[in-house]
Design a protein around this motif. Sequence first.
Motif, PDB file in Angstrom:
ATOM      1  N   THR A   7      35.916  31.056  35.961  1.00  9.48           N
ATOM      2  CA  THR A   7      35.496  31.817  34.785  1.00  9.48           C
ATOM      3  C   THR A   7      35.696  33.322  34.960  1.00  9.48           C
ATOM      4  N   PHE A   8      36.172  33.758  36.137  1.00  7.15           N
ATOM      5  CA  PHE A   8      36.372  35.197  36.336  1.00  7.15           C
ATOM      6  C   PHE A   8      37.425  35.805  35.409  1.00  7.15           C
ATOM      7  N   PRO A   9      38.452  35.037  34.937  1.00  2.43           N
ATOM      8  CA  PRO A   9      39.412  35.671  34.017  1.00  2.43           C
ATOM      9  C   PRO A   9      38.774  36.221  32.752  1.00  2.43           C
ATOM     10  N   SER A  10      37.644  35.661  32.326  1.00  4.93           N
ATOM     11  CA  SER A  10      36.966  36.172  31.130  1.00  4.93           C
ATOM     12  C   SER A  10      35.928  37.234  31.471  1.00  4.93           C
ATOM     13  N   GLY A  11      35.855  37.616  32.743  1.00  4.66           N
ATOM     14  CA  GLY A  11      34.963  38.690  33.149  1.00  4.66           C
ATOM     15  C   GLY A  11      33.587  38.250  33.617  1.00  4.66           C
ATOM     16  N   THR A  36      33.208  28.069  38.960  1.00  6.36           N
ATOM     17  CA  THR A  36      32.739  29.271  39.649  1.00  6.36           C
ATOM     18  C   THR A  36      33.222  30.551  38.970  1.00  6.36           C
ATOM     19  N   PRO A  37      32.407  31.630  39.040  1.00  2.14           N
ATOM     20  CA  PRO A  37      32.864  32.938  38.579  1.00  2.14           C
ATOM     21  C   PRO A  37      33.550  33.722  39.690  1.00  2.14           C
ATOM     22  N   PHE A  38      33.580  33.198  40.916  1.00  2.00           N
ATOM     23  CA  PHE A  38      34.139  33.930  42.063  1.00  2.00           C
ATOM     24  C   PHE A  38      35.664  33.967  42.031  1.00  2.00           C
ATOM     25  N   HIS A  39      36.198  35.144  42.309  1.00  2.00           N
ATOM     26  CA  HIS A  39      37.642  35.313  42.498  1.00  2.00           C
ATOM     27  C   HIS A  39      37.926  35.179  43.995  1.00  2.00           C
ATOM     28  N   GLN A  48      44.324  41.193  45.878  1.00  2.00           N
ATOM     29  CA  GLN A  48      42.942  41.516  45.556  1.00  2.00           C
ATOM     30  C   GLN A  48      41.994  40.774  46.498  1.00  2.00           C
ATOM     31  N   PRO A  49      41.099  41.495  47.180  1.00  2.00           N
ATOM     32  CA  PRO A  49      40.129  40.838  48.065  1.00  2.00           C
ATOM     33  C   PRO A  49      39.213  39.904  47.294  1.00  2.00           C
ATOM     34  N   ALA A  50      38.583  39.000  48.026  1.00  2.00           N
ATOM     35  CA  ALA A  50      37.660  38.056  47.418  1.00  2.00           C
ATOM     36  C   ALA A  50      36.401  38.760  46.924  1.00  2.00           C
ATOM     37  N   ASP A  51      35.802  38.192  45.882  1.00  3.45           N
ATOM     38  CA  ASP A  51      34.514  38.689  45.402  1.00  3.45           C
ATOM     39  C   ASP A  51      33.445  38.520  46.477  1.00  3.45           C
ATOM     40  N   ARG A  52      32.404  39.340  46.363  1.00  4.56           N
ATOM     41  CA  ARG A  52      31.208  39.191  47.171  1.00  4.56           C
ATOM     42  C   ARG A  52      30.087  38.668  46.281  1.00  4.56           C
ATOM     43  N   GLY A  53      29.058  38.098  46.885  1.00  2.00           N
ATOM     44  CA  GLY A  53      27.932  37.633  46.090  1.00  2.00           C
ATOM     45  C   GLY A  53      27.156  36.553  46.805  1.00  2.00           C
ATOM     46  N   THR A  54      26.495  35.689  46.031  1.00  2.00           N
ATOM     47  CA  THR A  54      25.667  34.625  46.611  1.00  2.00           C
ATOM     48  C   THR A  54      25.939  33.299  45.918  1.00  2.00           C
ATOM     49  N   ILE A  55      25.682  32.227  46.671  1.00  2.00           N
ATOM     50  CA  ILE A  55      25.750  30.875  46.126  1.00  2.00           C
ATOM     51  C   ILE A  55      24.477  30.149  46.569  1.00  2.00           C
ATOM     52  N   VAL A 111      28.093  36.940  41.428  1.00  2.00           N
ATOM     53  CA  VAL A 111      29.076  37.866  41.997  1.00  2.00           C
ATOM     54  C   VAL A 111      28.504  39.280  41.967  1.00  2.00           C
ATOM     55  N   ASP A 112      28.731  40.039  43.030  1.00  2.00           N
ATOM     56  CA  ASP A 112      28.318  41.446  43.079  1.00  2.00           C
ATOM     57  C   ASP A 112      29.071  42.205  41.984  1.00  2.00           C
ATOM     58  N   PRO A 113      28.380  42.657  40.910  1.00  2.00           N
ATOM     59  CA  PRO A 113      29.095  43.252  39.776  1.00  2.00           C
ATOM     60  C   PRO A 113      29.713  44.615  40.085  1.00  2.00           C
ATOM     61  N   ALA A 114      29.077  45.403  40.957  1.00  2.00           N
ATOM     62  CA  ALA A 114      29.623  46.723  41.279  1.00  2.00           C
ATOM     63  C   ALA A 114      30.920  46.589  42.072  1.00  2.00           C
ATOM     64  N   TYR A 115      30.947  45.661  43.017  1.00  2.00           N
ATOM     65  CA  TYR A 115      32.160  45.447  43.809  1.00  2.00           C
ATOM     66  C   TYR A 115      33.272  44.893  42.929  1.00  2.00           C
ATOM     67  N   ARG A 116      32.942  43.935  42.065  1.00  2.00           N
ATOM     68  CA  ARG A 116      33.932  43.395  41.119  1.00  2.00           C
ATOM     69  C   ARG A 116      34.486  44.512  40.237  1.00  2.00           C
ATOM     70  N   ALA A 117      33.599  45.369  39.709  1.00  2.00           N
ATOM     71  CA  ALA A 117      34.051  46.443  38.818  1.00  2.00           C
ATOM     72  C   ALA A 117      34.994  47.401  39.539  1.00  2.00           C
TER      73      ALA A 117
END
Length: 280
Positions: A7-11, A36-39, A48-55, A111-117
């Motif tokens: 779902t990451f392509p839609s943000g 998953t929303p993770f890239h 592009q590096p992988a997203d950070r966050g939690t599962i 997903v960590d939104p600041a890192y994604r942004a």
Amino acid sequence: MKSTVVTFPSGLTSGRSTIAGIVPVGDRHGLVVAETPFHPLDHTWPDQPADRGTIGGLPVVDCVTGAQSNTGEVFLGADIPARRGAEGWEWLVVHVSEEPLPEGAEVELSVDPAYRAALSAGHTACHLAALALNAALAGRWRKEVRPDSLGRPDFDQAAITSSRIVPGGSVDVYRLGKSLRKKGFSAEDLDPAEVAGQVNDRLTAWVTAGAPVRLEAPGPELTARRTWHCALPEGEASIPCGGTHVSRTSELGGVEVSLAFAPEEATLTMRTTVRTAVQP
């Protein structure tokens, strides 16, 4: 395990799904979910590096691409022996965690939104810089070469050897060797500062224009052939891309490149910086 829906392509930066399987990643645990929303880091072009966050509340220490053969064997990253999207394979987003979670458990993914942004800003700026560099070097071609989506000789695709997206920017390395000369490109008397000035002037105009950006995804699967689009003043730009992006060029605030030419190595390195990107 079936191919992961992304779902990451839609943000999106959050979601809820079910643990569909667990694969070993060294001493760690590779958690696969249905959606998953993770890239993840792409195994074919790891820009592009992988997203950070939690599962499920656990930190995701890495996120990689996996592929499961029809025998059930799972390969990760560079060890994948099949071509991207090959028939007979399931294509997976593998969330790497220090701790396991039970198969079948329903979990929250965040997903960590600041890192994604910051990565999204860097990736959009990278594409804009590549197109602006094509324009600045267009007069150096002595033969016809495949054009980019704006109709200019596509130096970026003809010469690039590596691209790395970083938070708020990118680093792209181009090879100006014999093969490029045979294609008709001349690097004679190349002045990096002069070229960078032309690129930066164009980038300023494009950012100021507030051009809309969108990612076209023909399907929800990880291996869908997604395309980046940007409605620039010169026309609709498009580049095949599996990453994440901002929604308008004006969100970047400002973009600036520097160029370093190493004649002895026949390489040109472009460093792109987004001046107002949020740093994680």
